[in-house]
Design an enzyme around this catalytic site. Structure first.
Site, PDB file in Angstrom:
ATOM      1  CG  LEU A 146      -2.345   0.587   0.875  1.00 28.65           C
ATOM      2  CD1 LEU A 146      -3.075  -0.292  -0.125  1.00 28.65           C
ATOM      3  CD2 LEU A 146      -3.171   0.753   2.134  1.00 28.65           C
ATOM      4  N   GLY A 147       1.737   1.296  -1.012  1.00 32.98           N
ATOM      5  CA  GLY A 147       2.484   2.519  -1.273  1.00 32.98           C
ATOM      6  C   GLY A 147       1.627   3.473  -2.085  1.00 32.98           C
ATOM      7  CB  ILE A 149       1.039   2.193  -7.291  1.00 31.38           C
ATOM      8  CG1 ILE A 149       1.960   3.072  -8.153  1.00 31.38           C
ATOM      9  CG2 ILE A 149       0.148   1.327  -8.193  1.00 31.38           C
ATOM     10  CD1 ILE A 149       2.982   2.294  -8.962  1.00 31.38           C
ATOM     11  NE  ARG A 169       9.212  -3.304   3.959  1.00 35.40           N
ATOM     12  CZ  ARG A 169       9.593  -2.516   2.973  1.00 35.40           C
ATOM     13  NH1 ARG A 169       9.142  -1.274   2.912  1.00 35.40           N
ATOM     14  NH2 ARG A 169      10.416  -2.940   2.043  1.00 35.40           N
ATOM     15  CB  ILE A 224       0.066  -3.384 -11.825  1.00 30.50           C
ATOM     16  CG1 ILE A 224      -0.490  -3.190 -10.415  1.00 30.50           C
ATOM     17  CG2 ILE A 224      -1.060  -3.678 -12.815  1.00 30.50           C
ATOM     18  CD1 ILE A 224      -1.404  -1.975 -10.270  1.00 30.50           C
ATOM     19  NE  ARG A 226      10.182  -3.288 -11.508  1.00 33.57           N
ATOM     20  CZ  ARG A 226       9.507  -2.230 -11.937  1.00 33.57           C
ATOM     21  NH1 ARG A 226       8.257  -2.363 -12.334  1.00 33.57           N
ATOM     22  NH2 ARG A 226      10.064  -1.040 -11.957  1.00 33.57           N
ATOM     23  CG  ASP A 250       1.615  -4.115 -17.356  1.00 34.11           C
ATOM     24  OD1 ASP A 250       1.476  -4.205 -18.597  1.00 34.11           O
ATOM     25  OD2 ASP A 250       2.177  -3.141 -16.811  1.00 34.11           O
ATOM     26  CD  GLU A 255       8.491  -7.418 -18.149  1.00 32.04           C
ATOM     27  OE1 GLU A 255       8.854  -6.306 -18.602  1.00 32.04           O
ATOM     28  OE2 GLU A 255       7.792  -7.533 -17.138  1.00 32.04           O
ATOM     29  CG  HIS A 273       6.609  -3.490 -18.001  1.00 29.52           C
ATOM     30  ND1 HIS A 273       7.690  -4.092 -17.409  1.00 29.52           N
ATOM     31  CD2 HIS A 273       6.256  -2.465 -17.181  1.00 29.52           C
ATOM     32  CE1 HIS A 273       7.987  -3.456 -16.280  1.00 29.52           C
ATOM     33  NE2 HIS A 273       7.128  -2.465 -16.129  1.00 29.52           N
TER      34      HIS A 273
END
Length: 302
Positions: A146-147, A149, A169, A224, A226, A250, A255, A273
């Site tokens: 929950l940063g 984005i 965290r 969405i 990594r 995504d 990749e 991506h």
């Protein structure tokens, strides 16, 4: 010879960003050869290309690494810190568009938008009918990380009337969403698990078989974050065996040469991506990098 400041570009950057930087700086596109040193004080890279210790050591005058992208897991921050090399990336520029894309992937995956498009284009509509998809508005969405984005995605999901929970965290007392202590516990409680956490060693393989089994045959995974965050063989097995209902992806472990087993699966939406690839984000990224580079050259002129 140009009198404009030179910046070393060690990875392919989007043309919009290259054009913005080239307006005021001389771009030198090169990577130092083994044993070679280059005189540049500013280097431009990307989150996907990164910058390791060896690259930094080949640039003895390096003072700034300007990274196009959010992720810093491929940049050796310890090596940069030892030499007081500043690292600037573009996290704020991608927040809103990436959150939008997370919502788009939820709809595309649960409502089978891409699959329905293929169905029509293949001429199947005249002789067949698609089976029902899944209602989005009744879903419980769980967000891993929950940063910026994650919070932006949570606001959108809640605004659409979806139940929202998360794991991070630590619990965020100021937020109204239910907190779960870890990804398996969250996965067991929700219908859709959205990965929004950073990459790196701490989150590598976080979405593993335990998490996928907790999500269950009616659950969906959206990534969405990594590619490294997902145990990809475990995900492929879960999709092939219908141990989860579907996935919207995504990002991938490798990749753009992704595992070709994904191509045979109708219960997965594949994207290149693409979450932050908008005209607006590219403009904001260019402005952010240009400002950081300009500030560095201004500081070094005193």
């Amino acid at each position: 010879m140009s009198s404009r400041p030179e910046i070393l570009v060690v990875a392919a950057i989007p043309p919009e960003i290259e054009q913005r930087l080239a307006a005021d700086f001389t771009l030198v596109k090169a990577r130092p050869k083994v044993g070679e040193t280059l005189p540049h004080s500013v280097m431009v890279t990307t989150s996907m290309a990164g910058a390791d210790r060896a690259l930094m050591e080949s640039l003895p005058d390096l003072r700034l690494i300007a990274c196009n992208g959010t992720g810093l897991d491929l940049i050796d921050l310890q090596a940069a810190g030892e030499r007081d090399i500043l690292v600037r990336n573009t996290p704020d520029a991608v927040t809103e568009d990436t959150a939008d894309f997370g919502i788009a992937l939820i709809y595309a995956t649960l409502r089978r938008v891409a699959e329905a498009d293929r169905f029509v284009r293949a001429g199947r509509w005249s002789r067949e009918r698609m089976t029902p998809s899944r209602r989005v508005s009744s879903c419980h969405v769980g967000i891993v990380g929950l940063g910026k984005i994650g919070k932006a995605l949570a606001r959108r999901a809640a605004g659409l009337g979806l139940d929202v929970s998360y794991t991070a965290r630590s619990a965020k007392a100021e937020l109204p969403y239910a907190y779960y202590p870890n990804a398996p516990a969250l996965a067991a409680a929700v219908d859709v698990l959205v990965l929004c956490c950073p990459g790196g060693p701490e989150t590598a393989g976080l979405a593993n078989r335990t998490v996928l089994d907790a999500l269950g045959p009616q659950g969906y995974l959206i990534n969405i974050a990594r590619g490294s965050v997902v145990d990809e063989p475990a995900l492929l097995a879960a999709l092939e065996e219908s141990r989860i209902a579907g996935a919207g992806l995504d990002v991938f472990a490798s990749e753009p040469q992704i595992d070709q087993r994904f191509f045979a699966l109708e219960n997965v939406v594949l994207q290149p991506h693409y979450a932050s690839v908008t005209h607006e984000t590219r403009r904001d990224m260019a402005d952010t990098l240009h400002a950081a580079i300009s500030k560095q050259f201004a500081a070094s002129s005193f």
